[in-house]
Motif scaffolding. Structure first.
Motif, PDB file in Angstrom:
ATOM      1  N   THR A  55       0.831  -1.209   0.000  1.00  0.00           N
ATOM      2  CA  THR A  55       0.000   0.000   0.000  1.00  0.00           C
ATOM      3  C   THR A  55       0.864   1.257   0.000  1.00  0.00           C
ATOM      4  O   THR A  55       0.354   2.354   0.228  1.00  0.00           O
ATOM      5  CB  THR A  55      -0.936   0.015   1.229  1.00  0.00           C
ATOM      6  OG1 THR A  55      -0.140  -0.133   2.400  1.00  0.00           O
ATOM      7  CG2 THR A  55      -1.953  -1.091   1.169  1.00  0.00           C
ATOM      8  N   LEU A  57       2.970   2.367   2.085  1.00  0.00           N
ATOM      9  CA  LEU A  57       3.221   3.039   3.363  1.00  0.00           C
ATOM     10  C   LEU A  57       4.675   2.844   3.780  1.00  0.00           C
ATOM     11  O   LEU A  57       5.296   3.748   4.353  1.00  0.00           O
ATOM     12  CB  LEU A  57       2.270   2.464   4.423  1.00  0.00           C
ATOM     13  CG  LEU A  57       2.054   3.266   5.682  1.00  0.00           C
ATOM     14  CD1 LEU A  57       1.524   4.658   5.375  1.00  0.00           C
ATOM     15  CD2 LEU A  57       1.070   2.553   6.601  1.00  0.00           C
ATOM     16  N   ARG A  80      -2.241   4.226  -4.808  1.00  0.00           N
ATOM     17  CA  ARG A  80      -3.101   4.611  -3.680  1.00  0.00           C
ATOM     18  C   ARG A  80      -4.462   5.132  -4.145  1.00  0.00           C
ATOM     19  O   ARG A  80      -5.452   5.012  -3.420  1.00  0.00           O
ATOM     20  CB  ARG A  80      -2.403   5.656  -2.814  1.00  0.00           C
ATOM     21  CG  ARG A  80      -1.206   5.114  -2.051  1.00  0.00           C
ATOM     22  CD  ARG A  80      -0.789   6.042  -0.926  1.00  0.00           C
ATOM     23  NE  ARG A  80      -0.391   7.346  -1.403  1.00  0.00           N
ATOM     24  CZ  ARG A  80       0.825   7.677  -1.819  1.00  0.00           C
ATOM     25  NH1 ARG A  80       1.783   6.762  -1.828  1.00  0.00           N
ATOM     26  NH2 ARG A  80       1.108   8.897  -2.233  1.00  0.00           N
ATOM     27  N   GLN A  87      -7.104  -1.179   7.940  1.00  0.00           N
ATOM     28  CA  GLN A  87      -5.941  -1.542   8.733  1.00  0.00           C
ATOM     29  C   GLN A  87      -6.326  -2.464   9.892  1.00  0.00           C
ATOM     30  O   GLN A  87      -7.464  -2.488  10.320  1.00  0.00           O
ATOM     31  CB  GLN A  87      -5.328  -0.305   9.375  1.00  0.00           C
ATOM     32  CG  GLN A  87      -4.908   0.787   8.438  1.00  0.00           C
ATOM     33  CD  GLN A  87      -4.329   1.935   9.254  1.00  0.00           C
ATOM     34  OE1 GLN A  87      -3.208   1.888   9.714  1.00  0.00           O
ATOM     35  NE2 GLN A  87      -5.114   2.975   9.437  1.00  0.00           N
ATOM     36  N   SER A  91      -8.933   2.983  13.110  1.00  0.00           N
ATOM     37  CA  SER A  91      -8.691   4.298  12.508  1.00  0.00           C
ATOM     38  C   SER A  91     -10.032   5.011  12.432  1.00  0.00           C
ATOM     39  O   SER A  91     -10.977   4.499  11.833  1.00  0.00           O
ATOM     40  CB  SER A  91      -8.029   4.177  11.133  1.00  0.00           C
ATOM     41  OG  SER A  91      -8.946   3.883  10.136  1.00  0.00           O
ATOM     42  N   PHE A  92     -10.124   6.143  13.124  1.00  0.00           N
ATOM     43  CA  PHE A  92     -11.384   6.877  13.158  1.00  0.00           C
ATOM     44  C   PHE A  92     -11.123   8.347  13.493  1.00  0.00           C
ATOM     45  O   PHE A  92     -10.086   8.682  14.068  1.00  0.00           O
ATOM     46  CB  PHE A  92     -12.345   6.268  14.188  1.00  0.00           C
ATOM     47  CG  PHE A  92     -11.838   6.330  15.602  1.00  0.00           C
ATOM     48  CD1 PHE A  92     -12.249   7.329  16.460  1.00  0.00           C
ATOM     49  CD2 PHE A  92     -10.939   5.387  16.074  1.00  0.00           C
ATOM     50  CE1 PHE A  92     -11.779   7.401  17.755  1.00  0.00           C
ATOM     51  CE2 PHE A  92     -10.453   5.444  17.373  1.00  0.00           C
ATOM     52  CZ  PHE A  92     -10.876   6.456  18.217  1.00  0.00           C
TER      53      PHE A  92
ATOM     54  N   MET B  88      -5.625   7.532  11.985  1.00  0.00           N
ATOM     55  CA  MET B  88      -5.971   8.206  10.738  1.00  0.00           C
ATOM     56  C   MET B  88      -4.735   8.669   9.972  1.00  0.00           C
ATOM     57  O   MET B  88      -4.799   8.894   8.765  1.00  0.00           O
ATOM     58  CB  MET B  88      -6.899   9.402  11.002  1.00  0.00           C
ATOM     59  CG  MET B  88      -8.316   9.019  11.332  1.00  0.00           C
ATOM     60  SD  MET B  88      -9.096   7.922  10.122  1.00  0.00           S
ATOM     61  CE  MET B  88      -9.335   9.004   8.730  1.00  0.00           C
ATOM     62  N   GLU B  90      -1.912   6.956   9.331  1.00  0.00           N
ATOM     63  CA  GLU B  90      -1.563   5.911   8.357  1.00  0.00           C
ATOM     64  C   GLU B  90      -2.671   5.746   7.322  1.00  0.00           C
ATOM     65  O   GLU B  90      -2.399   5.548   6.141  1.00  0.00           O
ATOM     66  CB  GLU B  90      -1.314   4.593   9.075  1.00  0.00           C
ATOM     67  CG  GLU B  90      -0.069   4.644   9.939  1.00  0.00           C
ATOM     68  CD  GLU B  90       0.250   3.328  10.598  1.00  0.00           C
ATOM     69  OE1 GLU B  90      -0.546   2.392  10.477  1.00  0.00           O
ATOM     70  OE2 GLU B  90       1.318   3.239  11.236  1.00  0.00           O
ATOM     71  N   GLN B  91      -3.916   5.843   7.795  1.00  0.00           N
ATOM     72  CA  GLN B  91      -5.044   5.667   6.862  1.00  0.00           C
ATOM     73  C   GLN B  91      -4.981   6.708   5.743  1.00  0.00           C
ATOM     74  O   GLN B  91      -5.171   6.386   4.579  1.00  0.00           O
ATOM     75  CB  GLN B  91      -6.360   5.819   7.638  1.00  0.00           C
ATOM     76  CG  GLN B  91      -7.587   5.426   6.851  1.00  0.00           C
ATOM     77  CD  GLN B  91      -7.684   3.925   6.613  1.00  0.00           C
ATOM     78  OE1 GLN B  91      -7.466   3.136   7.519  1.00  0.00           O
ATOM     79  NE2 GLN B  91      -7.992   3.527   5.395  1.00  0.00           N
ATOM     80  N   LEU B  92      -4.674   7.947   6.112  1.00  0.00           N
ATOM     81  CA  LEU B  92      -4.610   9.007   5.103  1.00  0.00           C
ATOM     82  C   LEU B  92      -3.396   8.840   4.196  1.00  0.00           C
ATOM     83  O   LEU B  92      -3.460   9.114   2.997  1.00  0.00           O
ATOM     84  CB  LEU B  92      -4.587  10.379   5.767  1.00  0.00           C
ATOM     85  CG  LEU B  92      -5.893  10.784   6.461  1.00  0.00           C
ATOM     86  CD1 LEU B  92      -5.705  12.053   7.277  1.00  0.00           C
ATOM     87  CD2 LEU B  92      -7.016  10.965   5.447  1.00  0.00           C
ATOM     88  N   LEU B  93      -2.291   8.363   4.770  1.00  0.00           N
ATOM     89  CA  LEU B  93      -1.098   8.177   3.934  1.00  0.00           C
ATOM     90  C   LEU B  93      -1.266   7.025   2.946  1.00  0.00           C
ATOM     91  O   LEU B  93      -0.502   6.905   2.001  1.00  0.00           O
ATOM     92  CB  LEU B  93       0.143   7.944   4.800  1.00  0.00           C
ATOM     93  CG  LEU B  93       0.590   9.128   5.662  1.00  0.00           C
ATOM     94  CD1 LEU B  93       1.925   8.843   6.310  1.00  0.00           C
ATOM     95  CD2 LEU B  93       0.682  10.405   4.854  1.00  0.00           C
ATOM     96  N   MET B  94      -2.281   6.164   3.189  1.00  0.00           N
ATOM     97  CA  MET B  94      -2.565   5.109   2.219  1.00  0.00           C
ATOM     98  C   MET B  94      -3.672   5.555   1.258  1.00  0.00           C
ATOM     99  O   MET B  94      -4.174   4.768   0.473  1.00  0.00           O
ATOM    100  CB  MET B  94      -2.961   3.817   2.942  1.00  0.00           C
ATOM    101  CG  MET B  94      -1.777   3.200   3.675  1.00  0.00           C
ATOM    102  SD  MET B  94      -2.112   1.609   4.432  1.00  0.00           S
ATOM    103  CE  MET B  94      -3.081   2.065   5.846  1.00  0.00           C
TER     104      MET B  94
END
Lengths: 327, 254
Positions: A55, A57, A80, A87, A91-92, B88, B90-94
């Motif tokens: 992904t 990262l 991306r 994940q 994540s929120f 968030m 890591e979530q945003l960087l993906m």
């Protein structure tokens, strides 16, 4: 690196080191369009690190990969733009409620407002989130937050979805409905890279499974083939109408197809452990016929994917300990 | 919608709560109306440059407006902390963004909060103080430049701090302490030139001194030749801190 037209992911000798520690060691695999590719391994095997590399990262230490036709090292942004990721960790957005959180996530993916509204209603229905759609995300239970996290990812379009243990914390009913939703999306053309510790769901969902241990891929095959090839010896249990028979016991104990033979004193059933139940069961009936005995019940316990997984990982760890793992 | 607009909107919506924004505005107003009026009777009016003589309450009010710049800066660090804590980041960087776009969106959100906060405090406080102004283009540009560069410096400083510190609680304590040092070694409460030599020396390196001096010069039409020098120093400090923040940001392990 050339890709076949229906290939979505192609990974060639991809590695990631953290100092001296090798987290992922020269893994190679490919994933076809509309395939659910399972990635199973014990804790710390390298599953999440592999996802983080694919992904974009984390950069890889060596090796190559293409995702959706784009080079992993040079075209990260294009990759991306076409993937979704759920994940392993939560994540929120803590300051928002469920619905606003989904809406804002859609906005940053540039989904038009009307479409966002339509998808939010649809996803809230599919993931059974009506009860808590207005609840602040910080007040959600772990399972509700997980549901939101999976549902939220479907607010935007994607060709490939990475799911890192997506059903942790979900009750069995919700878990099954999430898996069914994923199956439906796969039928519509989505490709999924899936990691889980719940092997029944891997078996339910995945077309192929890669077993990874200590950073290396130990085996890739369909769930059926993995079970067939690496499932533990099966147990055939049977009872005789006459109770016991020393001749029967003696004959089976010396059979080449039988690895263990015993009798459960409590139930009175004989238990035969074998890797070839297809030979052993007729042999039991032949012996019974010859010895004038009657088999009153017989059954065979199914090999599970968990058996295959445990065998593969255990064998690999023995090989590593003995220095015998293929390089 | 533009990618930066989307990210900036998201940063402001998701990571900033109204209660803390409200108190960030109350904080400078408290200085203006309590400390300003309290000391106004015992501190004589003085020259802020170019022959412009103002009361202490006006002097302090201008300084207190620039406090919102520091508050905006703290918000930048808080935004990054919340995103890291809540997964968030890591979530945003993906997602379909670059790291540069993400960090710039935090800086832009900080600028909006810092500048908007300053204007709100200004708009609320100065009519009450009964001040009259003769705005000039030069003054307006100086005010805008001071608020922009000051917010950029403190935003970048808070981002760098939030990367280095290991917990959000430590970040809150350390950033509050650091910002108090910036505050009391600057010319927000008193002219740095009237302070003891140690504080005078510290104030020369302090970007809040320049932010406040330039803001006052623009506001009271008190532009002296040193203002352009101060603007240059502030710009260099802001850019240097931004570069440090970018390097620190790139060190975040995912």
């Amino acid at each position: 690196m050339l890709m076949a037209p229906d290939q979505v992911v192609r990974v060639d000798e991809l590695s990631r080191h953290f100092g001296d520690k090798i987290a992922v060691d020269r893994v190679s695999f490919d994933i076809a369009r509309s395939e659910v590719f399972g990635f199973l391994g014990p804790n710390g095997a390298g599953k999440t690190t592999t996802i983080k590399m694919l992904t974009t990262l984390l950069p890889s230490t060596s090796g190559r990969a293409t995702v959706l036709g784009h080079d992993l090292k040079t075209e990260g942004r294009k990759i991306r733009a076409q993937i979704g990721v759920v994940q392993q960790q939560d994540s929120f957005d803590q300051g928002l409620n469920v619905e606003t959180s989904m809406d804002l996530y859609g906005l940053i993916w540039n989904v038009p407002k009307a479409e966002r509204r339509r998808r939010i209603d649809e996803l809230i229905g599919h993931f059974e989130m009506q009860e808590f759609r207005k609840m602040p995300t910080v007040d959600l239970s772990a399972g509700q937050r997980r549901r939101l996290q999976v549902a939220r990812e479907f607010i935007h379009d994607m060709d490939l979805l990475f799911l890192d243990e997506p059903t942790v914390g979900l009750d069995p009913i919700v878990r099954r409905s999430v898996l069914d939703y994923l199956k439906e999306r796969v039928r519509q053309g989505l490709t999924i890279f899936f990691t889980t510790h719940i092997l029944e769901e891997a078996e339910y969902l995945c077309n192929r499974i890669a077993v990874i241990n200590q950073g290396r891929i130990v085996q890739i095959d369909t769930p059926e083939n993995l079970k067939r090839r690496f499932g533990s010896a099966k147990a055939v249990e049977f009872k005789l109408l006459q109770g016991t028979s020393s001749e029967m016991a003696s004959a089976l104990s010396s059979s080449a197809s039988v690895s263990r033979f015993g009798r459960d004193e409590g139930s009175g059933a004989y238990r035969v452990t074998t890797t070839r139940p297809e030979s052993v069961i007729p042999e039991i009936y032949r012996l019974a016929d010859r010895l004038n005995l009657t088999v009153s019940s017989i059954y065979i316990s199914e090999t599970t994917l968990e058996d295959a997984f445990i065998n593969l990982v255990t064998e690999d760890e023995k090989a590593v300990a003995n220095g015998g793992r293929a390089s | 919608m533009n990618i930066y607009l989307r990210l900036v909107y998201r940063n402001i919506r998701a990571n900033l709560d109204r209660a803390s924004l409200f108190f960030e505005l109350i904080f400078p107003l408290f200085f203006i109306f309590v400390q300003g009026f309290g000391l106004n009777g015992i501190v004589p009016p003085f020259d802020v440059g170019n022959g412009r003589v103002i009361s202490y309450s006006l002097f302090l009010a201008a300084g207190a407006v620039t406090l919102t710049v520091i508050n905006g800066g703290t918000n930048a660090g808080t935004q990054l902390w919340f995103d890291r804590k809540n997964g968030m980041f890591e979530q945003l960087l993906m997602g379909p963004f670059t790291r540069a776009q993400y960090i710039l969106s935090i800086i832009f959100a900080t600028l909006i909060i810092g500048v908007a906060g300053s204007l709100l405090v200004f708009g609320f406080a100065f009519p009450v103080l009964g001040a009259s102004f003769a705005p000039t283009w030069e003054g307006a540009l100086l005010i805008a430049g001071a608020l922009f560069l000051g917010t950029m410096f403190f935003g970048a400083f808070a981002i760098a701090l939030s990367v280095v510190l290991k917990s959000s609680e430590t970040f809150q304590i350390v950033s509050t302490f650091a910002f108090f040092i910036f505050l009391f070694t600057s010319s927000v409460f008193f002219p740095a030139s009237a302070a003891p030599s140690a504080i005078q020396a510290a104030s020369l390196a302090n970007p809040l001194t320049y932010t406040t001096d330039i803001f006052r010069a623009g506001l009271f039409n008190a532009v002296t030749p040193t203002v352009s020098l101060e603007l240059g120093v502030l710009a260099i400090e802001a850019v240097a801190m931004f570069v440090i923040a970018v390097f620190a940001f790139r060190r975040i392990r995912v």
